[in-house]
Design an enzyme around this catalytic site. Structure first.
Site, PDB file in Angstrom:
ATOM      1  CG  PHE A   1       9.521 -64.681  19.133  1.00 33.43           C
ATOM      2  CD1 PHE A   1      10.194 -64.797  17.934  1.00 33.43           C
ATOM      3  CD2 PHE A   1      10.197 -64.979  20.311  1.00 33.43           C
ATOM      4  CE1 PHE A   1      11.528 -65.211  17.898  1.00 33.43           C
ATOM      5  CE2 PHE A   1      11.520 -65.390  20.295  1.00 33.43           C
ATOM      6  CZ  PHE A   1      12.193 -65.499  19.083  1.00 33.43           C
ATOM      7  CE  LYS A   2      14.841 -62.390  17.285  1.00 31.72           C
ATOM      8  NZ  LYS A   2      14.107 -62.991  16.139  1.00 31.72           N
ATOM      9  CG  ASP A   3       7.695 -56.683  19.851  1.00 32.23           C
ATOM     10  OD1 ASP A   3       8.723 -55.975  19.771  1.00 32.23           O
ATOM     11  OD2 ASP A   3       6.784 -56.659  18.998  1.00 32.23           O
TER      12      ASP A   3
END
Ligand SMILES: *Cc1c(COP(=O)(O)O)cnc(C)c1O
Length: 477
Positions: free
Chosen positions: A112-114
């Site tokens: 999810f950090k993308d």
């Protein structure tokens, strides 16, 4: 929109002024001076928007020193099919009648950090060019954050990345992912040491004010407000998608509540949910899920916040949630205290002196006013959950998402959809998936050849001065 510090020692500044900073000068964290609110009618108008368009709408409420057409271009460049695996950007994947995964892991590093980093990469490039500045990002990673940062910053003008990683401590997949980037502005440094050694080197170099200033050193850690802000978007997106069917059947869905479960570590992801809720998004519960490192679950259960020492922090099968203290937590406590910066500063002083603080007197408000509840999982829970979800729904989930699903089960309520954030894909955690299911997880087509690509990395001793010299020779000036 102006930003202030949780500890009250910063005069209000604009978004671009906090964008490239870490902590506020008084040691606190930047927060918006007020929280914008979104009316039900406004929310309904956003239903037809693409992800990038929705991001423009929501981010423009927090960013008023980047012109609207520029912000629109930035969001389009961050959120499109060439970066994410489908045009939806964030697909919803139903598991059963009551539970749905929010697919946050369709970006280049499968986590999810993308979603936040891709925005950060675009907005950094824009603001640095506008101000004629350069930035050398220095960081330490044991996996996820470093690769998301590198994929977001690769090829961007005005930015370079120096990422330290512990030699021999990352998975083959993680190494291949980071070290196969050939861009001139990406520098992978594999340090002969452990993660803490890498972090100590970063602290030593970033703590040297004259070096930091003359070499334009910066960071992209989880306290960066732009990341929190970008993450608010997918809470709105998920609400809109989970009410699409009812809305198109003519039902009035305004005020229709959903709950979110968030696998948590540094409290960044769920903090964005807290802001979405404060903006008026109809969220019933924000369910905080932790693994065995349950410092946050303990807080929501008891009201006592007691960060752990590094030595007390366990290495688990959901490693991105192995935290000893939650760096974004201060922003939530600020709201809990009615945005009383004086009291917050006092409480953090207590924390420094006693290693803990006690807000059990406020405990009833955690859920009643803010919707928070918590739970935690063990390694055995995660293995069971991975197997169970696969048997019942045919969906393979990663160990972090399994933390979420396990904890979510206890908070499912009749008539309220439970949306569990999928924070990574199983392909990244082959060993645990193998243990749970007896099989290696499938690797996405475009990543199959990753292991065969040439790698660019320098191996260096655990030596601050050698690494300083390396950076000096390559940093953007
Ligand atoms: C970073 C991360 C988390 C924890 O998110 P926070 O914002 O730190 O709470 C959970 N799962 C995965 C896969 C992550 O990479």
């Amino acid at each position: 929109m102006k930003y202030i510090s949780t500890r009250g020692g910063m005069s209000p500044v604009s978004f671009s002024e906090i964008l490239l900073e870490g902590l506020a000068r008084d040691g606190g964290l930047a927060v918006p001076e007020s929280v914008p609110s979104v009316s039900p009618a406004q929310l309904e108008q956003w239903r037809s928007l693409s992800y990038a368009e929705l991001a423009t709408e929501i981010l423009s409420l927090y960013i008023d020193d980047i012109a609207r057409p520029d912000l629109e271009r930035i969001c389009k460049a961050a959120y499109n099919e060439s970066v994410f695996s489908g045009s939806e950007i964030v697909p919803l994947k139903p598991l059963n009648q009551s539970m749905t995964l929010v697919g946050l892991s369709e970006g280049p590093t499968l986590a999810f950090k993308d979603l936040a980093m891709q925005f950060l990469g675009q907005v950094f490039e824009f603001v640095l060019a506008r101000e004629g500045r350069k930035l050398n990002i220095l960081g330490a990673t044991s996996g996820d954050t470093g690769s998301a940062a590198e994929y977001a910053m690769r090829g961007k003008l005005g930015v370079s990345v120096f990422m330290l990683s512990p030699q021999g401590r990352m998975s083959a997949f993680q190494r291949a992912q980071m070290y196969s980037l050939m861009d001139d502005n990406i520098h992978n440094i594999s340090v002969k040491g452990v993660f803490d050694d890498c972090q100590d080197i970063v602290k030593a170099l970033a703590g040297d004010v004259s070096f930091k200033t003359s070499y334009h050193l910066g960071a992209v850690n989880s306290i960066n407000w732009a990341r929190i802000c970008a993450q608010i978007v997918y809470y709105f997106w998920a609400w809109l998608r989970s009410t699409d069917a009812a809305a198109s059947a003519g039902t009035d869905v305004s005020g229709f509540k959903v709950s979110f479960t968030v696998p948590s570590g540094n409290f960044g992801n769920i903090l964005s949910g807290h802001f979405a809720r404060r903006m008026g998004l109809p969220i019933h519960r924000l369910v905080l899920a932790t693994n065995e490192n349950n410092v946050l679950e303990e807080f929501f259960r008891t009201g006592v916040y007691r960060p752990r020492a590094s030595a007390e922090t366990l290495a688990t099968s959901s490693p991105s949630m192995d935290i000893s203290k939650a760096s974004n937590f201060e922003r939530f406590v600020f709201d809990l205290l009615g945005r009383d910066a004086k009291r917050l500063a006092q409480i953090w002083k207590t924390l420094g002196q006693n290693g803990a603080f006690d807000l059990s007197a406020e405990k009833a408000r955690f859920t009643e006013e803010f919707g928070f509840v918590g739970g935690c999982s063990t390694h055995a829970d995660r293995l069971n959950t991975i197997r169970q979800v696969q048997e019942q729904s045919g969906v393979l989930i990663d160990p972090h998402t399994a933390d979420g699903v396990k904890v979510a089960q206890a908070f499912v309520e009749e008539g309220i959809p439970m949306l569990v954030l999928e924070t990574a894909l199983p392909a990244k955690f082959g060993e645990t998936i193998q243990e749970a299911t007896g099989k290696e997880p499938p690797v996405p087509e475009h990543l199959k050849s990753l292991a065969d690509l040439p790698q660019k990395v320098v191996i260096m001793d655990n030596d601050v001065e050698a690494i300083r010299d390396y950076i000096k020779g390559r940093a953007l000036r």
